[in-house]
Design an enzyme around this catalytic site. Structure first.
Site, PDB file in Angstrom:
ATOM      1  N   GLU A 173      10.286  -8.553  -3.032  1.00 26.63           N
ATOM      2  CA  GLU A 173      10.797  -7.235  -2.618  1.00 26.63           C
ATOM      3  C   GLU A 173      10.282  -7.000  -1.209  1.00 26.63           C
ATOM      4  OE1 GLU A 173      12.838  -5.510  -4.349  1.00 26.63           O
ATOM      5  OE2 GLU A 173      12.620  -6.359  -6.351  1.00 26.63           O
ATOM      6  N   TRP A 208       0.800  -1.229   0.000  1.00 27.81           N
ATOM      7  CA  TRP A 208       0.000   0.000   0.000  1.00 27.81           C
ATOM      8  C   TRP A 208       0.829   1.274   0.000  1.00 27.81           C
ATOM      9  CZ3 TRP A 208       1.897   2.234   4.291  1.00 27.81           C
ATOM     10  CH2 TRP A 208       2.261   1.433   5.368  1.00 27.81           C
ATOM     11  N   LYS A 256      -2.958  -8.206  -7.733  1.00 29.80           N
ATOM     12  CA  LYS A 256      -3.700  -7.988  -6.478  1.00 29.80           C
ATOM     13  C   LYS A 256      -3.160  -6.761  -5.749  1.00 29.80           C
ATOM     14  CE  LYS A 256      -3.535  -9.170  -2.037  1.00 29.80           C
ATOM     15  NZ  LYS A 256      -4.248  -7.996  -1.548  1.00 29.80           N
ATOM     16  N   CYS A 284      10.183   1.308   1.892  1.00 28.07           N
ATOM     17  CA  CYS A 284      11.038   0.145   2.155  1.00 28.07           C
ATOM     18  C   CYS A 284      12.507   0.547   2.181  1.00 28.07           C
ATOM     19  CB  CYS A 284      10.792  -0.922   1.097  1.00 28.07           C
ATOM     20  SG  CYS A 284      10.883  -0.252  -0.562  1.00 28.07           S
ATOM     21  N   GLU A 316      12.705  -3.022  11.061  1.00 30.24           N
ATOM     22  CA  GLU A 316      12.051  -2.042  10.189  1.00 30.24           C
ATOM     23  C   GLU A 316      10.843  -1.466  10.933  1.00 30.24           C
ATOM     24  OE1 GLU A 316       9.686  -3.446   6.763  1.00 30.24           O
ATOM     25  OE2 GLU A 316      10.758  -1.953   5.587  1.00 30.24           O
ATOM     26  N   TRP A 365      16.370  -2.795  -8.967  1.00 30.70           N
ATOM     27  CA  TRP A 365      15.828  -2.514  -7.628  1.00 30.70           C
ATOM     28  C   TRP A 365      15.600  -3.836  -6.904  1.00 30.70           C
ATOM     29  CZ3 TRP A 365      15.473   1.534  -4.612  1.00 30.70           C
ATOM     30  CH2 TRP A 365      14.695   1.440  -3.460  1.00 30.70           C
TER      31      TRP A 365
HETATM   32  P1  NAD Z   1       2.057  -6.995   3.647  1.00 32.59           P
HETATM   33  O1  NAD Z   1       3.041  -8.089   3.549  1.00 32.59           O
HETATM   34  O2  NAD Z   1       1.193  -6.923   4.835  1.00 32.59           O
HETATM   35  O3  NAD Z   1       1.073  -7.019   2.389  1.00 32.59           O
HETATM   36  C1  NAD Z   1       1.569  -7.001   1.069  1.00 32.59           C
HETATM   37  C2  NAD Z   1       0.547  -7.627   0.156  1.00 32.59           C
HETATM   38  O4  NAD Z   1       0.448  -9.021   0.472  1.00 32.59           O
HETATM   39  C3  NAD Z   1      -0.863  -7.054   0.297  1.00 32.59           C
HETATM   40  O5  NAD Z   1      -1.447  -6.967  -0.977  1.00 32.59           O
HETATM   41  C4  NAD Z   1      -1.561  -8.106   1.164  1.00 32.59           C
HETATM   42  O6  NAD Z   1      -2.958  -8.153   0.985  1.00 32.59           O
HETATM   43  C5  NAD Z   1      -0.922  -9.384   0.648  1.00 32.59           C
HETATM   44  N1  NAD Z   1      -0.997 -10.530   1.563  1.00 32.59           N
HETATM   45  C6  NAD Z   1      -1.251 -10.550   2.901  1.00 32.59           C
HETATM   46  N2  NAD Z   1      -1.231 -11.822   3.366  1.00 32.59           N
HETATM   47  C7  NAD Z   1      -0.944 -12.623   2.314  1.00 32.59           C
HETATM   48  C8  NAD Z   1      -0.758 -14.026   2.157  1.00 32.59           C
HETATM   49  N3  NAD Z   1      -0.858 -14.858   3.185  1.00 32.59           N
HETATM   50  N4  NAD Z   1      -0.428 -14.490   0.930  1.00 32.59           N
HETATM   51  C9  NAD Z   1      -0.284 -13.667  -0.122  1.00 32.59           C
HETATM   52  N5  NAD Z   1      -0.472 -12.325  -0.043  1.00 32.59           N
HETATM   53  C10 NAD Z   1      -0.786 -11.804   1.159  1.00 32.59           C
HETATM   54  O7  NAD Z   1       2.910  -5.643   3.452  1.00 32.59           O
HETATM   55  P2  NAD Z   1       2.383  -4.153   3.451  1.00 32.59           P
HETATM   56  O8  NAD Z   1       2.065  -3.801   4.867  1.00 32.59           O
HETATM   57  O9  NAD Z   1       1.341  -3.960   2.413  1.00 32.59           O
HETATM   58  O10 NAD Z   1       3.688  -3.354   2.963  1.00 32.59           O
HETATM   59  C11 NAD Z   1       4.703  -2.964   3.840  1.00 32.59           C
HETATM   60  C12 NAD Z   1       5.920  -3.828   3.656  1.00 32.59           C
HETATM   61  O11 NAD Z   1       6.274  -3.856   2.282  1.00 32.59           O
HETATM   62  C13 NAD Z   1       7.140  -3.306   4.374  1.00 32.59           C
HETATM   63  O12 NAD Z   1       7.806  -4.360   5.013  1.00 32.59           O
HETATM   64  C14 NAD Z   1       8.002  -2.744   3.256  1.00 32.59           C
HETATM   65  O13 NAD Z   1       9.368  -2.702   3.527  1.00 32.59           O
HETATM   66  C15 NAD Z   1       7.673  -3.657   2.132  1.00 32.59           C
HETATM   67  N6  NAD Z   1       7.937  -3.011   0.842  1.00 32.59           N
HETATM   68  C16 NAD Z   1       9.049  -3.396   0.147  1.00 32.59           C
HETATM   69  C17 NAD Z   1       9.374  -2.777  -1.058  1.00 32.59           C
HETATM   70  C18 NAD Z   1      10.610  -3.172  -1.821  1.00 32.59           C
HETATM   71  O14 NAD Z   1      10.750  -2.751  -2.967  1.00 32.59           O
HETATM   72  N7  NAD Z   1      11.512  -3.960  -1.264  1.00 32.59           N
HETATM   73  C19 NAD Z   1       8.550  -1.770  -1.554  1.00 32.59           C
HETATM   74  C20 NAD Z   1       7.425  -1.399  -0.821  1.00 32.59           C
HETATM   75  C21 NAD Z   1       7.120  -2.037   0.388  1.00 32.59           C
END
Ligand code: NAD
Length: 487
Positions: free
Chosen positions: A257, A158, A182, A291, A390, A456
């Site tokens: 990522e 998000w 998704k 991130c 983090e 990236w």
């Molecule tokens: P999250 O892991 O909670 O959710 C990410 C996505 O996964 C969402 O669409 C969520 O609905 C889905 N999801 C949740 N449970 C799942 C499951 N069991 N199986 C498959 N999909 C599932 O992460 P978030 O809170 O949306 O994002 C924050 C995190 O993302 C932070 O840790 C951040 O560092 C990381 N991030 C990394 C990068 C990068 O490029 N490395 C970029 C942006 C964010």
């Protein structure tokens, strides 16, 4: 284009049609500044995944057969449409995500650049097909081809909804894959635009399917689906590991990522004022929900006092408020859940007796909204969880070092390795230090420079694989060789 937030109840985009979801649960979509519900979205269901994957599988051979140059026109079409609807998309994104308009503009502009870049890569792909390989064996001809992986599941977070989905969707479509995308259930509105654009530009049915829902309803079934050939995931480590486990059951490939705890090294020859500007840009952008936020400040003891006072001055000048208002520097955090998660680290800091240069005591928060004060702790022990984990919020931890060697050692002493920044008066020195750091992107005398042409992704627990650049395209291609007697 219709008003995006109006009819987002219980619908999925499959085969170029908005169809009712099989899921019965609805989730609230919030405006984090006003703390009001602005839409509801289906939590989705495994049956939705099944229908969408079938559509993608059926569409894939024809999409591949079109060739890279024809696919490139659609990618340019996405970029053109995003440009044409820029103002409404940015407003929608800032409203749903809480990021200031200028930052929503960066999210969108980086996405546009990505679609354009992979249009170019798709065209170049045609020319790479059938390249002759130089082989030692006499009388043998070998040629290299690059086939799409097939049907791909793309799962986005998000914090930067448009750009994180573009980094997956653009190379996947360029490669000839078809996709089930998704978005995060927290910010489904900005990516919904992509489905509207698919209709607007006449993308063949089934090439892009967009499923709203949460992890349980859509994410997990998509990761487990036997006809999904690859999953590309951006999000937390906890979920990334679950996705990898699901894919491993059928030896499907994954790109991950994940999280970061990136260091920023300020050397003794740095100008403290200039360094403070970079430090600010590395942590308070998007309220720290990045991130690659450079959230560990390693400052040489000779410039520490000057740097901290320059930072305090800049932090006092930050304007917190309405993401849609001109002049807002920091919006709210994107969700109450994220605000509470960050607050738990602030409570821990209090228990640990950390020294705050700036925190909630120095700042009046807007009356409404999921706000937290920009916070800076100094002299944070490296054993502290605030130093190691983090936080994903507007919280910077500082630690003084006595030498370049100590700075490099502590910078690399992390389970993560996504990015790092080096600030020095001597650019050659900054580059040399950068070469010693274990991370995918190293910035020197700059911050958060993300370019479509450079890769990236992270070392260590920050993930697997690279997005962007030619590596981002390779992630959606299988290499194949055709070998036999030379004519
Ligand atoms: P999250 O892991 O909670 O959710 C990410 C996505 O996964 C969402 O669409 C969520 O609905 C889905 N999801 C949740 N449970 C799942 C499951 N069991 N199986 C498959 N999909 C599932 O992460 P978030 O809170 O949306 O994002 C924050 C995190 O993302 C932070 O840790 C951040 O560092 C990381 N991030 C990394 C990068 C990068 O490029 N490395 C970029 C942006 C964010």
């Amino acid at each position: 284009m219709q008003s995006f937030s109006q009819q987002l109840i219980n619908q999925q985009f499959i085969n170029n049609q908005w169809v009712p979801s099989a899921g019965t649960r609805l989730l609230d979509v919030m405006n984090p500044y006003r703390e009001v519900r602005i839409a509801q979205v289906t939590a989705g269901d495994a049956a939705d995944v099944d229908t969408a994957v079938k559509a993608a599988k059926q569409a894939q051979p024809a999409w591949q057969a079109l060739g890279g140059s024809a696919r490139a026109k659609y990618l340019d079409g996405f970029a053109d449409a995003l440009v044409a609807h820029r103002d409404s998309i940015i407003t929608l994104s800032a409203t749903n995500n809480g990021k200031p308009l200028a930052e929503a503009g960066i999210d969108l502009d980086d996405a546009i650049a990505c679609y354009r870049y992979y249009a170019g890569q798709a065209r170049a792909l045609d020319a790479r097909q059938g390249e002759l390989v130089s082989v030692e064996m006499a009388g043998v001809e070998a040629r290299t081809y690059h086939d799409p992986v097939g049907v791909v599941g793309l799962i986005a977070p998000w914090n930067f909804p448009l750009v994180t989905s573009a980094w997956k969707l653009a190379p996947a479509l360029a490669a000839g894959c078809t996709a089930v995308l998704k978005p995060s259930e927290v910010t489904p509105l900005p990516e919904r635009v992509l489905a509207e654009i698919a209709l607007e530009i006449g993308l063949p049915a089934g090439v892009l399917n967009l499923l709203n829902g949460d992890g349980e309803g859509i994410g997990a079934p998509l990761s487990h689906h036997p006809d999904v050939d690859k999953i590309s995931f951006t999000g937390s480590n906890r979920v990334g590991e679950a996705v990898m486990q699901a894919a491993s059951a059928r030896t499907a490939s994954v790109s991950l990522e994940l999280g970061g705890k990136s260091p920023i090294l300020v050397m003794e020859d740095a100008d403290p004022g200039q360094a403070a500007d970079w430090v600010m840009a590395g942590i308070y952008f998007n309220a720290g929900q990045i991130c690659s936020a450079t959230s560990r400040l390693l400052v040489h003891e000779d410039v520490a006092e000057a740097l901290y006072s320059a930072l305090a001055e800049r932090m006092d000048a930050l304007t917190l408020g309405d993401p849609l208002a001109e002049g807002t520097d920091l919006g709210p955090l994107t969700s109450a859940k994220q605000r509470d998660a960050v607050q738990r680290y602030l409570d821990l800091a209090e228990q640990e007796g950390l020294t705050a240069v700036r925190d909630g005591k120095h700042c009046t928060l807007p009356e409404k909204g999921y706000f937290l004060a920009p916070t800076l702790y100094r002299d944070v022990p490296v054993e502290s969880r605030l130093w190691q984990e983090e936080i994903f919020g507007p919280v910077l931890c500082g630690h003084s070092v006595g030498s370049e060697a100590e700075a490099v050692q502590l910078a690399n002493d992390s389970v993560f390795g996504l990015a790092a920044t080096v600030i020095s008066g001597d650019p050659e020195r900054a580059k040399r230090i950068g070469r010693q750091l274990k991370a995918g992107s190293i910035w020197y005398n700059s911050e958060q420079l993300v370019l479509p042409e450079t890769g990236w992704g992270g070392f260590k627990r920050s993930g697997i694989g690279r997005e962007l650049g030619p590596w981002g395209l390779s992630a959606y291609l299988e290499v194949k060789h055709v070998i036999g007697p030379a004519d």
